[in-house]
Design a protein around this motif. Sequence first.
Motif, PDB file in Angstrom:
ATOM      1  N   GLY A 174      22.442  28.015  36.284  1.00 15.02           N
ATOM      2  CA  GLY A 174      21.310  28.872  36.631  1.00 15.02           C
ATOM      3  C   GLY A 174      20.667  28.472  37.943  1.00 15.02           C
ATOM      4  N   LEU A 175      20.477  27.159  38.177  1.00 18.61           N
ATOM      5  CA  LEU A 175      19.889  26.696  39.426  1.00 18.61           C
ATOM      6  C   LEU A 175      20.765  27.065  40.615  1.00 18.61           C
ATOM      7  CD1 LEU A 175      18.501  23.157  38.548  1.00 18.61           C
ATOM      8  CD2 LEU A 175      17.192  25.078  39.435  1.00 18.61           C
ATOM      9  N   TYR A 176      22.053  26.856  40.452  1.00 17.22           N
ATOM     10  CA  TYR A 176      22.962  27.193  41.547  1.00 17.22           C
ATOM     11  C   TYR A 176      22.894  28.696  41.862  1.00 17.22           C
ATOM     12  CZ  TYR A 176      27.208  28.163  44.130  1.00 17.22           C
ATOM     13  OH  TYR A 176      28.089  28.598  45.069  1.00 17.22           O
ATOM     14  N   ASN A 177      22.961  29.518  40.826  1.00 19.80           N
ATOM     15  CA  ASN A 177      22.947  30.968  41.066  1.00 19.80           C
ATOM     16  C   ASN A 177      21.595  31.428  41.607  1.00 19.80           C
ATOM     17  OD1 ASN A 177      24.406  33.616  40.666  1.00 19.80           O
ATOM     18  ND2 ASN A 177      22.516  33.977  39.493  1.00 19.80           N
ATOM     19  N   TYR A 178      20.511  30.786  41.145  1.00 17.89           N
ATOM     20  CA  TYR A 178      19.178  31.140  41.630  1.00 17.89           C
ATOM     21  C   TYR A 178      19.067  30.861  43.134  1.00 17.89           C
ATOM     22  CZ  TYR A 178      14.574  32.638  40.093  1.00 17.89           C
ATOM     23  OH  TYR A 178      13.453  33.362  39.850  1.00 17.89           O
ATOM     24  N   ALA A 179      19.590  29.711  43.548  1.00 14.27           N
ATOM     25  CA  ALA A 179      19.562  29.378  44.970  1.00 14.27           C
ATOM     26  C   ALA A 179      20.415  30.355  45.772  1.00 14.27           C
ATOM     27  CB  ALA A 179      20.065  27.953  45.181  1.00 14.27           C
ATOM     28  N   HIS A 180      21.566  30.732  45.218  1.00 16.63           N
ATOM     29  CA  HIS A 180      22.447  31.696  45.884  1.00 16.63           C
ATOM     30  C   HIS A 180      21.761  33.051  46.003  1.00 16.63           C
ATOM     31  CE1 HIS A 180      25.928  34.296  46.580  1.00 16.63           C
ATOM     32  NE2 HIS A 180      26.604  33.202  46.939  1.00 16.63           N
ATOM     33  N   GLU A 181      21.059  33.457  44.938  1.00 16.82           N
ATOM     34  CA  GLU A 181      20.355  34.743  44.917  1.00 16.82           C
ATOM     35  C   GLU A 181      19.261  34.773  45.979  1.00 16.82           C
ATOM     36  OE1 GLU A 181      18.999  38.516  43.326  1.00 16.82           O
ATOM     37  OE2 GLU A 181      20.793  37.372  42.829  1.00 16.82           O
ATOM     38  N   MET A 182      18.502  33.681  46.089  1.00 18.57           N
ATOM     39  CA  MET A 182      17.379  33.658  47.020  1.00 18.57           C
ATOM     40  C   MET A 182      17.844  33.512  48.468  1.00 18.57           C
ATOM     41  SD  MET A 182      14.636  31.361  44.916  1.00 18.57           S
ATOM     42  CE  MET A 182      13.329  31.824  46.031  1.00 18.57           C
ATOM     43  N   THR A 183      19.025  32.943  48.650  1.00 13.81           N
ATOM     44  CA  THR A 183      19.529  32.753  50.011  1.00 13.81           C
ATOM     45  C   THR A 183      20.277  33.975  50.514  1.00 13.81           C
ATOM     46  OG1 THR A 183      19.748  30.394  49.541  1.00 13.81           O
ATOM     47  CG2 THR A 183      20.880  31.207  51.497  1.00 13.81           C
ATOM     48  N   HIS A 184      21.143  34.561  49.640  1.00 11.65           N
ATOM     49  CA  HIS A 184      22.000  35.678  50.050  1.00 11.65           C
ATOM     50  C   HIS A 184      21.504  37.032  49.548  1.00 11.65           C
ATOM     51  CE1 HIS A 184      25.095  33.048  51.688  1.00 11.65           C
ATOM     52  NE2 HIS A 184      24.885  32.265  50.641  1.00 11.65           N
ATOM     53  N   GLY A 185      20.509  37.011  48.715  1.00  3.93           N
ATOM     54  CA  GLY A 185      19.986  38.265  48.216  1.00  3.93           C
ATOM     55  C   GLY A 185      20.755  38.843  47.047  1.00  3.93           C
ATOM     56  N   SER A 186      21.770  38.140  46.587  1.00  3.11           N
ATOM     57  CA  SER A 186      22.552  38.617  45.438  1.00  3.11           C
ATOM     58  C   SER A 186      23.149  37.423  44.708  1.00  3.11           C
ATOM     59  CB  SER A 186      23.680  39.545  45.896  1.00  3.11           C
ATOM     60  OG  SER A 186      24.583  38.840  46.738  1.00  3.11           O
ATOM     61  N   SER A 187      23.490  37.658  43.438  1.00  2.99           N
ATOM     62  CA  SER A 187      24.084  36.596  42.638  1.00  2.99           C
ATOM     63  C   SER A 187      25.523  36.333  43.071  1.00  2.99           C
ATOM     64  CB  SER A 187      24.078  36.979  41.152  1.00  2.99           C
ATOM     65  OG  SER A 187      22.768  37.125  40.690  1.00  2.99           O
ATOM     66  N   ASP A 188      25.997  35.149  42.712  1.00  6.29           N
ATOM     67  CA  ASP A 188      27.408  34.854  42.914  1.00  6.29           C
ATOM     68  C   ASP A 188      28.240  35.831  42.089  1.00  6.29           C
ATOM     69  OD1 ASP A 188      30.000  33.324  42.018  1.00  6.29           O
ATOM     70  OD2 ASP A 188      29.304  32.302  43.828  1.00  6.29           O
ATOM     71  N   ARG A 189      29.341  36.299  42.646  1.00  6.32           N
ATOM     72  CA  ARG A 189      30.098  37.359  41.977  1.00  6.32           C
ATOM     73  C   ARG A 189      30.741  36.882  40.675  1.00  6.32           C
ATOM     74  NH1 ARG A 189      35.629  37.184  43.991  1.00  6.32           N
ATOM     75  NH2 ARG A 189      35.860  35.462  45.468  1.00  6.32           N
ATOM     76  N   GLU A 190      30.933  35.579  40.529  1.00  3.02           N
ATOM     77  CA  GLU A 190      31.535  35.062  39.296  1.00  3.02           C
ATOM     78  C   GLU A 190      30.475  34.716  38.248  1.00  3.02           C
ATOM     79  OE1 GLU A 190      34.623  34.962  38.697  1.00  3.02           O
ATOM     80  OE2 GLU A 190      35.473  35.359  40.679  1.00  3.02           O
ATOM     81  N   TYR A 191      29.217  34.734  38.664  1.00  5.99           N
ATOM     82  CA  TYR A 191      28.168  34.263  37.761  1.00  5.99           C
ATOM     83  C   TYR A 191      27.994  35.107  36.499  1.00  5.99           C
ATOM     84  CZ  TYR A 191      23.542  33.222  35.930  1.00  5.99           C
ATOM     85  OH  TYR A 191      22.502  32.920  35.096  1.00  5.99           O
ATOM     86  N   PRO A 192      27.983  36.440  36.598  1.00  4.77           N
ATOM     87  CA  PRO A 192      27.727  37.228  35.378  1.00  4.77           C
ATOM     88  C   PRO A 192      28.724  36.930  34.255  1.00  4.77           C
ATOM     89  CG  PRO A 192      27.506  38.604  37.328  1.00  4.77           C
ATOM     90  CD  PRO A 192      28.064  37.327  37.791  1.00  4.77           C
ATOM     91  N   ARG A 193      30.003  36.873  34.585  1.00  5.14           N
ATOM     92  CA  ARG A 193      31.000  36.616  33.545  1.00  5.14           C
ATOM     93  C   ARG A 193      30.856  35.211  32.975  1.00  5.14           C
ATOM     94  NH1 ARG A 193      36.857  37.267  34.936  1.00  5.14           N
ATOM     95  NH2 ARG A 193      36.951  36.890  32.686  1.00  5.14           N
ATOM     96  N   LEU A 194      30.647  34.232  33.864  1.00  4.31           N
ATOM     97  CA  LEU A 194      30.519  32.852  33.390  1.00  4.31           C
ATOM     98  C   LEU A 194      29.255  32.679  32.563  1.00  4.31           C
ATOM     99  CD1 LEU A 194      31.656  29.970  33.420  1.00  4.31           C
ATOM    100  CD2 LEU A 194      30.315  29.535  35.470  1.00  4.31           C
ATOM    101  N   GLY A 195      28.152  33.277  33.050  1.00  3.13           N
ATOM    102  CA  GLY A 195      26.906  33.169  32.292  1.00  3.13           C
ATOM    103  C   GLY A 195      27.027  33.790  30.924  1.00  3.13           C
TER     104      GLY A 195
END
Length: 1130
Positions: A174-195
């Motif tokens: 979650g922390l990794y994806n949150y940082a990615h979201e705030m930096t790039h404006g979107s979640s990591d593309r692999e995050y939804p399936r893994l989450g």
Amino acid sequence: MSATLSRGSLQPGQQKLAEKFTILNDRGIGMLTRIYNIKKACGDPKAKPSYLIDKNLESAVKFIVRKFPAVETRNNNVSLSFACILHIYYILFKLILSLCIYTICSPFSIELLGLYNKCCDHVCELLNTIDACQVFFDITVNFDLTKNYLDLVVTYTNLMMLLSRIEERKAIIGLYNYAHEMTHGSSDREYPRLGQMIVDYENPLKKMMEEFVPHGKSLSDALLSLQMVYPRRNLSADQWRNAQLLSLISAPSTMLNPAQSDTMPCEYLSLDAMEKWIVFGFILCHGVLNSDQAALSLWKLALQSSTCLCLFRDEVFHIHKAAEDLFINIRGYNKRVNDIKECKEQALSHAGLMHRERRKFLRSALKELATVLSDQPGLLGPKALFVFMALSFARDEIIWLLRHADNIQKKSTDDFIDKHIAELIFYMEELRAHVRKYGPVMQRYYVQYLSGFDAVVLNELVQNLSVCPEDESIIMSSFVNTMTSLSVKQGIQPNTAYTSVSKASLGIADHRELGKMMNTIIFHTKMVDSLVEMLVETSDLSIFCFYSRAFEKMFQQCLELPSQSRHSISFPLLCTHFMSCTHELCPEERHHIGDRSLSLCNMFLDEMAKQARNLITDICTEQCTLSDQLLPKHCAKTISQAVNKKSKKQMGKKGEPEREKPGVESMRKNRLLVTNLDKLHTALSELCFSINYVPNMVIWEHTFTPREYLTSHLEIRFTKSIVGMTMYNQATQEIAKPSELLTSVRAYMTVLQSIENYVQIDITRVFNNVLLQQTQHLDSHGEPTITSLYTNWYLETLLRQVSNGHIAYFPAMKAFVNLPTENELTFNAEEYSDISEMRSLSELLGPYGMKFLSESLMWHISSQVAELKKLVVDNVEILTQMRTSFDKPEHMASLFKKLSSVDSVLKRMTIIGVILSFRSLAQEALRDVLSCHIPFLVSSVEDFKDHIPRETDMKVAMNVYELSSAAGLPCEIDPALVVALSSQNPEEEYKIACLLMVFVAVSMPTLASNVMSQYSPAIQGHCNNIHCLAKAINQIAAALFTIHKGSIEDRLKEFLALASSSLLKIGQETDKTTTRNRESVYLLLDMIVQESPFLTMDLLESCFPYVLLRNYLSVWYIINILSYLLNVYT
């Protein structure tokens, strides 16, 4: 190899099942490795990521975990400062990943997130393909395919379960994806399936039970094929013993026959792996337990054998509790829950005992097997199957014990403590060593076997096939031709996966004999080109790397049990296994595991060497005690008892009991009587066998040599023991006599030399290293040596007491002797300075040590000479006048009265003489010792010294004298004294040296007034040591005038003229007090001439009437004889 199917659009022959199984299993192990490291790091407070313990992020982490897997970047609960922190962490993540540095979060980077998801996708795709192709699974027919399939199912299950055990998984992802979201404006593309997968697999087994419903048929078929293998492997020790399992000598007539079986690979299949297949497999397809009695029997048998299974490394799965929790909520599974409870009770009460008895049987079986193969290594060819079966059986039992001992679920722990486990590991290592050593023998055997037997049988089977399509016929013919022309450098690994597909042109299910033959051929080809891989497969014990505490405890138990210490080398050898558990998907782990293997191996070898060292030390102590009993000082009581034997008998029982003579300890009334020394020797021989077992071992490109550990420890202990045996007490200034120390050292060295009978070490190297260090002032560790201790003691204790008048040097005895005084000394000087003690000292210190002793003595002499020079300087004018006025008695008398510090000059010269006399004793002892050890070399040096031409340059002569002095030979000019007295101002010093001799000469008459100056013929000297003046005067004169390039002979003549003139004047004195011992002082002139190589008796006669000396000597000797006779008759 592949074959096509005519049925349907899916072409199973092109699915490359074997290749996919191999890749996915390997990739699964790699994923397990990384997830395992994540879990361990998160559970370790020291290695835990800082952002998980940062107080500033605590509320944010809780928020993300609570909302996981949803992402709400604009939620008011997340502050701007938190966003900044996340941004910083994200930048750090990318920096670390770009530098390829391993961190705890790198498995959840973009690349690994995709790899994880793809790995799961490929597994599901392959399982669906297998179901669609209706692949035939039977462990006894298509072994490799079935094994890989079951391994894949278990690896996939373990992966999901291990991931679910990481408590911080939601926070990290979650922390990794949150940082990615705030930096790039979107979640990591692999995050939804893994989450979503993380959420779905909160209870992984429950989820997978649903997921595996479509795969139940294939999985249950594969598991049911184990009903002919698993029960046969899971027998009791008594059944093994009755069947004489693994015995080569039970049937001698068939010893040379090759070991055969219809299921060759199944014979050495891991029992632990089969239990994991059965337990996890039947949990996933649990429906078959209610419909198939064979499946239920297999499952119950597995549940009764263990209480826990290995997920990965030291992560375990408690099977009974987990299975009960899963089945208790399923309707109609009450019977299965009861079965689980019964099996748990059975496992807790009987499994430990059963496995203990198995280990007991395997110890004897492997010992027999290793012994026979070491004697007849050629049997490794036909009986290779027995070797790998033995290794696999032993490996399974060791791993079972290790796992259960760390997860005990019962109060009694006796069945989980095996003090003989080292023996079993040792015989495993011995078998592994045989396989590695005689690998070429096995290769040549199986090359011939494949070409001469397997190829023929396979050809017959192919010829007898009712249906054999053209493609399959070509392939089989290729197999036969390849095996027929096989060589050691070639290899062949047939792939039969394509024949396992339903409706295949050549179905393996319809030709079981062909499948079994192919399994046998695969085993034989492994004997040709995969021996190392076979050893890893059947006997890898790298799991000990992750049970460090249990590993070390087993090692300590092994050392504590003398009968097992011979097998202690198995623990360092196990460290060579550790690197085999690493994986290319986690290369960073190699350094950690490599360092652990190195540290453990180093610790084990060091402890083994310490144990051996302690045993050797105890034996040395016993031997030193026995040697001490043989010392002359202990025979006094025995002699006394022998002399008074008659009177003792008359006294009856009141007399002292007769003392036991040395050697009584060697008399045995009973062979069963074991002394402490016997026990020590037995324990030492056992441990030394272990140390000597392998010359070296290589671990992670590091080479360890066990014998060097022992050598190093022996050197350190020998050094400490030698210094300790001196028994030096600085407070009381007590020290052992050199002869007693030498006796103890020789006893110690005798024991150390006997170690060569046990271990192939160069004990002479130990002696050279240690004894040479003891000849120096400090050893290699900066500690004092026996050289420094004895040098200090002789200088500060013995010679200081001589200066204080408590000890005198007796030339007749060549020893220093205590004088009767009010305060008795704590030691007897004669016992430390007689010729035997000085020889012992020379033996101990050697030429280097005696040189250091001489240099220390010379340093003290140089300090005395420096003080004498100061006294000369104070009286320089008077002494200059006296030097030219020795023929003017009245003027000399008036000048003498003006002299100051006359007594101090004589006292310091006497001290110098005493020191030189002691050095003379030491040099003579050194010469005697070297003459025994190197007589030819000493005689050559002596001959060289005696034939130096008089016209030889002084520098050359001094070099010869230095060589002679090092060998203990007396020299006209002492080179050590010359070096000590050297000065940088020769012109002025020469005058002072001349005046010093004048000062001593004119001061000698004052000695006559001293009561202690009386000469004693019995000791051939004076009790106040003034007889040592002769040596001091000659040696000092020779050294000083050699330094200042003066004439030694002329200066000594001048000294003799002054001294004789001064001494003759005291004959005219009327005061009896001042002349009481004038005759004794007269004798000093004779001693000076006798001692000097530069003066003659004719010269003395010209200066002093020798008749006076002769008469005085005659009178003294007559008086001495009369007093002796008087004492005898009174």
